[in-house]
Write an enzyme that holds these catalytic residues in place. Structure first.
Site, mmCIF file in Angstrom:
data_model
loop_
_atom_site.group_PDB
_atom_site.id
_atom_site.type_symbol
_atom_site.label_atom_id
_atom_site.label_comp_id
_atom_site.label_asym_id
_atom_site.label_seq_id
_atom_site.Cartn_x
_atom_site.Cartn_y
_atom_site.Cartn_z
ATOM 1 N N CYS A 25 13.393 -2.755 8.780
ATOM 2 C CA CYS A 25 12.444 -1.708 9.168
ATOM 3 C C CYS A 25 11.260 -1.729 8.209
ATOM 4 C CB CYS A 25 13.158 -0.346 9.109
ATOM 5 S SG CYS A 25 12.106 1.079 9.499
ATOM 6 N N SER A 27 9.816 0.721 6.873
ATOM 7 C CA SER A 27 9.904 1.725 5.806
ATOM 8 C C SER A 27 10.350 1.103 4.482
ATOM 9 C CB SER A 27 10.859 2.851 6.204
ATOM 10 O OG SER A 27 10.367 3.539 7.329
ATOM 11 N N HIS A 30 7.412 -0.476 2.760
ATOM 12 C CA HIS A 30 6.519 0.444 2.056
ATOM 13 C C HIS A 30 6.952 0.593 0.584
ATOM 14 C CE1 HIS A 30 4.749 1.363 5.834
ATOM 15 N NE2 HIS A 30 5.591 2.300 6.232
ATOM 16 N N HIS A 46 18.068 1.075 4.925
ATOM 17 C CA HIS A 46 18.424 2.433 5.376
ATOM 18 C C HIS A 46 18.811 2.433 6.842
ATOM 19 C CE1 HIS A 46 14.353 1.777 6.690
ATOM 20 N NE2 HIS A 46 14.558 2.702 7.614
ATOM 21 N N CYS A 151 18.323 3.819 12.618
ATOM 22 C CA CYS A 151 16.939 4.260 12.371
ATOM 23 C C CYS A 151 16.019 4.122 13.569
ATOM 24 C CB CYS A 151 16.315 3.557 11.158
ATOM 25 S SG CYS A 151 14.579 4.041 10.920
HETATM 26 N N1 LIG Z 1 9.084 8.912 10.932
HETATM 27 C C1 LIG Z 1 10.199 8.276 10.626
HETATM 28 O O1 LIG Z 1 11.257 8.885 10.447
HETATM 29 C C2 LIG Z 1 10.194 6.788 10.542
HETATM 30 C C3 LIG Z 1 11.389 6.055 10.705
HETATM 31 C C4 LIG Z 1 11.308 4.670 10.721
HETATM 32 C C5 LIG Z 1 10.113 4.030 10.531
HETATM 33 N N2 LIG Z 1 8.984 4.786 10.336
HETATM 34 C C6 LIG Z 1 7.682 4.159 10.171
HETATM 35 O O2 LIG Z 1 7.228 3.718 11.446
HETATM 36 C C7 LIG Z 1 6.285 2.668 11.260
HETATM 37 C C8 LIG Z 1 6.626 1.499 12.154
HETATM 38 O O3 LIG Z 1 7.808 0.863 11.685
HETATM 39 P P1 LIG Z 1 8.326 -0.501 12.357
HETATM 40 O O4 LIG Z 1 9.572 -0.872 11.645
HETATM 41 O O5 LIG Z 1 8.303 -0.359 13.832
HETATM 42 O O6 LIG Z 1 7.153 -1.493 11.932
HETATM 43 P P2 LIG Z 1 6.739 -2.902 12.593
HETATM 44 O O7 LIG Z 1 6.070 -3.663 11.527
HETATM 45 O O8 LIG Z 1 7.927 -3.489 13.291
HETATM 46 O O9 LIG Z 1 5.685 -2.476 13.733
HETATM 47 C C9 LIG Z 1 4.371 -2.065 13.457
HETATM 48 C C10 LIG Z 1 3.495 -2.530 14.619
HETATM 49 O O10 LIG Z 1 2.176 -1.988 14.443
HETATM 50 C C11 LIG Z 1 1.245 -2.964 14.842
HETATM 51 N N3 LIG Z 1 -0.067 -2.664 14.271
HETATM 52 C C12 LIG Z 1 -0.570 -2.978 13.055
HETATM 53 N N4 LIG Z 1 -1.837 -2.504 12.927
HETATM 54 C C13 LIG Z 1 -2.143 -1.874 14.101
HETATM 55 C C14 LIG Z 1 -3.302 -1.214 14.590
HETATM 56 N N5 LIG Z 1 -4.399 -1.075 13.833
HETATM 57 N N6 LIG Z 1 -3.279 -0.721 15.847
HETATM 58 C C15 LIG Z 1 -2.174 -0.854 16.625
HETATM 59 N N7 LIG Z 1 -1.036 -1.467 16.204
HETATM 60 C C16 LIG Z 1 -1.025 -1.978 14.963
HETATM 61 C C17 LIG Z 1 1.865 -4.264 14.340
HETATM 62 O O11 LIG Z 1 1.295 -5.404 14.981
HETATM 63 C C18 LIG Z 1 3.337 -4.045 14.699
HETATM 64 O O12 LIG Z 1 3.615 -4.491 16.005
HETATM 65 C C19 LIG Z 1 6.311 2.354 9.759
HETATM 66 O O13 LIG Z 1 5.257 3.031 9.102
HETATM 67 C C20 LIG Z 1 7.645 2.913 9.322
HETATM 68 O O14 LIG Z 1 7.690 3.215 7.951
HETATM 69 C C21 LIG Z 1 9.009 6.139 10.357
HETATM 70 ZN ZN LIG Z 2 13.640 2.759 9.358
#
Ligand SMILES: NC(=O)c1ccc[n+]([C@@H]2O[C@H](COP(=O)([O-])OP(=O)(O)OC[C@H]3O[C@@H](n4cnc5c(N)ncnc54)[C@H](O)[C@@H]3O)[C@@H](O)[C@H]2O)c1
Ligand SMILES: [Zn+2]
Ligand SMILES: [Zn+2]
Length: 351
Positions: A25, A27, A30, A46, A151
């Site tokens: 993930c 996260s 980060h 996680h 997650c």
């Molecule tokens: N709120 C929560 O509880 C929670 C839980 C899990 C993950 N997250 C967060 O969610 C986010 C996504 O996580 P993930 O594992 O899916 O990441 P990921 O890297 O798999 O996906 C991110 C996507 O965003 C795209 N992207 C990048 N820049 C962009 C832009 N300017 N416009 C549109 N799309 C764009 C990427 O190409 C990619 O497909 C992260 O910030 C993560 O930390 C939050």
């Molecule tokens: Zn996560």
């Protein structure tokens, strides 16, 4: 490099889990890159699932041999947030952060404490976790799918179901179509949205998103995504927009592409200190709602089993979601693939 560290026996109310799979993930990334803070040193990971090996004194929620999904918010069940039904925001968990609920760690090396990301720390063969963070499934689903339910599934599907509460027939735009964004798309489909617009900067992600229910795609690298989403929605914008990358720029775009009386839900975690500016007048005159969602506002102990059932009944396509499998010593490759923009979710597999 993978290192050996010491892991204590589970204390009262804790469980030793043999990890089966851990999801890759963003996260964790980060923390690796300093975009988010965690006390160091720490074992990350996680999004995990495994098998209970041993339980500490007083454990009643699970037993050795159970297949369990791990929650990165093991809720205490007693604090104000838990009692109000927001166990995803458990006050005791938040206050103790990367320590166990009693404020100490079970991981050590050379006399030094090592912290547990989300009290899960599943980028490891074994983890000691609070019993409330263990959700038994015994459904026999494969460990990589079970890990996803730790997650990205509850976060993404929950964002649509429990946070935004997407209405049938509504229009949805999803900004960022990685592991979590694809689950937002699946959630919107499950809730019968009429139009689901995938927004990403990579054509490969947009194409892949179609498999999960996206009806339209917008490449934000080509042209202003706000204008493109408005064009696809008759000039109104989408009723529900979801930010699923984590940046000030995408939060603003998600806000700007939201329709009158619509809801903007921010899922992505932007780097520390990021501030997105929104038009304060537009917020009022157009009655928009701007909200965040942590863990998809899902209550792990009740909602994770629901996600398992939705997968087993064919309503959530987790089979196509996990596209890459790695061993623990390939973890840097796994995160490199994320940076390269590989589609779908990766999973670290353990024997
Ligand atoms: N709120 C929560 O509880 C929670 C839980 C899990 C993950 N997250 C967060 O969610 C986010 C996504 O996580 P993930 O594992 O899916 O990441 P990921 O890297 O798999 O996906 C991110 C996507 O965003 C795209 N992207 C990048 N820049 C962009 C832009 N300017 N416009 C549109 N799309 C764009 C990427 O190409 C990619 O497909 C992260 O910030 C993560 O930390 C939050
Ligand atoms: Zn996560
Ligand atoms: Zn609590």
């Amino acid at each position: 490099m993978v290192e050996d560290v010491d892991l204590d026996e589970p204390k009262a109310g804790e469980v030793l889990v043999k990890i089966g799979a851990a999801g890759v993930c963003r996260s964790d990334r980060h923390f690796m890159h300093g975009d988010a803070n965690i006390a160091l040193p720490a074992v990350l990971g996680h999004e995990g699932a495994g098998t209970v090996e041993k339980v500490g004194p007083g454990v009643t929620l699970t037993k050795p041999g159970d297949q369990v999904i791990l929650s990165f918010v093991p809720a205490c069940g007693r604090c104000k947030s838990c009692l109000e039904g927001n166990s995803n925001l458990c006050d005791l968990h938040m206050a103790t952060g990367p320590f166990m609920l009693d404020g100490t760690t079970r991981l050590h090396k050379g006399g030094k404490d090592i912290h547990h990301m989300g009290k899960v720390a599943c980028f490891a063969e074994y983890a000691v976790v609070p019993e409330t963070g263990c959700i038994p499934t015994n459904s026999g689903i494969s460990m990589d799918k079970a890990a996803m339910i730790g997650c990205c599934v509850p976060t993404g599907v929950g964002a649509t179901m429990f946070s935004a509460k997407v209405q049938p027939g509504s229009t949805v735009a999803v900004v960022g179509c990685g592991g979590v964004g694809l689950n937002v798309i699946m959630g919107a489909k499950l809730l019968n949205a009429s139009q689901i617009i995938a927004v990403d900067i990579r054509e490969s992600q947009l194409e892949f998103a179609m498999k999960f229910g996206a009806t339209h795609s917008v490449n934000a690298a080509d042209r202003d995504p706000v204008a493109q989403v408005k064009e696809l929605t008759g000039g109104r914008g989408a009723d529900y927009t979801f930010e699923v990358f984590g940046s000030a720029e995408t939060v603003k775009a998600s806000y700007d592409m939201c329709a009158k009386s619509g809801t903007v839900t921010v899922v992505g975690i932007a780097p520390m200190g990021a501030e997105a500016s929104i038009n304060a007048v537009d917020l009022v005159r157009n009655e928009k709602t701007l909200r965040g969602t942590y863990y998809g506002s899902a209550r792990g102990r009740t909602d994770m089993p629901t996600m398992v059932d939705l997968y087993l009944s064919g309503r959530l396509n987790l089979d196509d979601l996990v596209v890459r499998h790695y061993s623990l010593d390939q973890i840097n490759e796994a995160y490199g693939d994320m940076d390269e923009g590989e589609v779908g979710r990766g999973a670290i597999m353990f024997n």
